[in-house]
Enzyme design. Structure first.
Site, PDB file in Angstrom:
ATOM      1  CB  VAL A  61      84.855  50.936  51.364  1.00 16.57           C
ATOM      2  CG1 VAL A  61      85.130  50.498  49.933  1.00 16.57           C
ATOM      3  CG2 VAL A  61      86.076  50.714  52.246  1.00 16.57           C
ATOM      4  CE1 TYR A  62      85.499  51.531  45.732  1.00 15.04           C
ATOM      5  CE2 TYR A  62      84.060  52.799  44.312  1.00 15.04           C
ATOM      6  CZ  TYR A  62      84.733  51.627  44.592  1.00 15.04           C
ATOM      7  OH  TYR A  62      84.633  50.564  43.719  1.00 15.04           O
ATOM      8  CB  SER A  63      87.508  58.631  49.632  1.00 11.72           C
ATOM      9  OG  SER A  63      88.436  58.426  48.596  1.00 11.72           O
TER      10      SER A  63
END
Length: 344
Positions: A61-63
């Site tokens: 989900v990071y970026s």
């Protein structure tokens, strides 16, 4: 660099690990964390490896996957020198199959992460949040399959309620499936709720803590001061709405205590805050993040020395809060406290 066992597993991890949420940053939250491209990420990883930091933590989900992609590019050609931890479970889209840890979603998420990271295995896969819609048996059986296939080495969780973690550990023991060996948790001098339920559970069950946001979402950098505006350049201007809450007076009391210890030790405020965490059981590793080389080198200065018992006691006193029921009487009444002495 010192290394510790990750919980009761055979995996040895450095006491400091690197959070790659700053890689490829985009969007209102992650762009404020950092926007390192592959070249800058490679430089930061070079510094980490020179210091003995071999564990790198990211999440799908990071970026929107960019963090995993940049990390994969930055470690290309030296996969055997690093440990990769990634997380999945939070929404990656608006479709019904784009969130959670059902068998279908979990398998697809692992395959996607492997592709983005450019590797054939994940050293530590963590479930980013508890998914109430997926039966624990389905989840654990799928993890067992992924471990048997060699795609995942160890499994852990992040941000889990204590009773759900214990339920999963009991189910794993009952069926002979791999146990969760790590819990990635928010823990800092201004956020000590981990100690009430999750820390005793971890100590009893052999679940190592991987600490995220050890500087309290940027509040313990040494730049936040009583009766002063948040300084220019602080990510809190953009991200405070996402941060774990803390009362202003409590924050300032902790910062005042950190200032005193920092002066006594000749260390920076962040170094003192991180070193305090490394004295807490059952912390296996503290995840440090850095938008640039200067921040990284400062955080690396948190190891190689130790706070004195007197300094730890002073920081403990400044940061202690009365926990909610049912923990309150165990702090306030002698009879209760005698039955359950604190771990720290």
């Amino acid at each position: 660099m010192d290394y510790r066992q990750l919980g009761s597993s055979g995996l040895r991890v450095p006491v400091l690990s690197f959070g790659a949420g700053t890689f490829g940053g985009s969007g209102p939250l992650f762009s404020a964390w950092g926007q390192s491209d592959a070249a800058e990420a490679r430089r930061l990883i070079d510094i980490c490896l020179d210091a003995g930091v071999t564990l790198f933590d990211t999440a799908d989900v990071y970026s929107d996957g960019a963090s995993e992609r940049v990390l994969g590019e930055a470690i290309s050609g030296r996969r055997d020198a690093v440990l990769i931890s990634t997380k999945t479970g939070l929404p990656m889209g608006d479709g019904p199959g784009d969130w959670g840890v059902s068998r279908t979603r979990l398998i697809r998420s692992v395959e996607d992460a492997l592709r983005r990271l450019g590797t054939d295995h994940i050293d530590l896969l963590q479930l980013h949040a508890f998914d109430a819609s997926t039966p624990v048996e389905e989840l654990l059986a799928t993890l067992d399959m992924l471990v048997a296939a060699g795609k995942v080495r160890y499994a852990g969780v992040s941000n889990y309620p204590g009773w759900q973690l214990m339920k999963a550990l009991a189910a794993a023991d009952r069926h002979g499936w791999p146990r969760f060996v790590a819990h990635q948790v928010y823990y800092s001098l201004i956020g000590r709720a981990y100690e009430d339920d999750l820390m005793p559970l971890a100590a009893d069950q052999g679940v190592g803590a991987l600490v995220w946001s050890p500087l309290g979402w940027g509040r313990l950098t040494g730049r936040i001061r009583r009766d002063a505006a948040i300084p220019d350049g602080s990510r809190l201007h953009e991200t405070a709405v996402f941060a774990p809450p803390v009362a202003d007076e409590h924050l300032y009391r902790v910062v005042d205590a950190l200032d005193i210890v920092a002066e006594e030790t000749g260390k920076t405020v962040p170094q003192v805050a991180i070193n305090w965490l490394l004295q807490r059981p059952p912390v296996s590793s503290v995840i440090i993040g850095a938008r640039n080389e200067a921040q990284l080198r400062d955080n690396l200065g948190a190891i190689g020395w130790s706070l004195t018992p007197v300094q730890i006691a002073a920081l403990d006193a400044a940061s202690t809060v009365i926990p909610p029921y049912p923990h309150t009487p165990y702090r306030q009444q002698e009879g209760f406290a005698r039955l359950n002495p604190p771990l720290v």
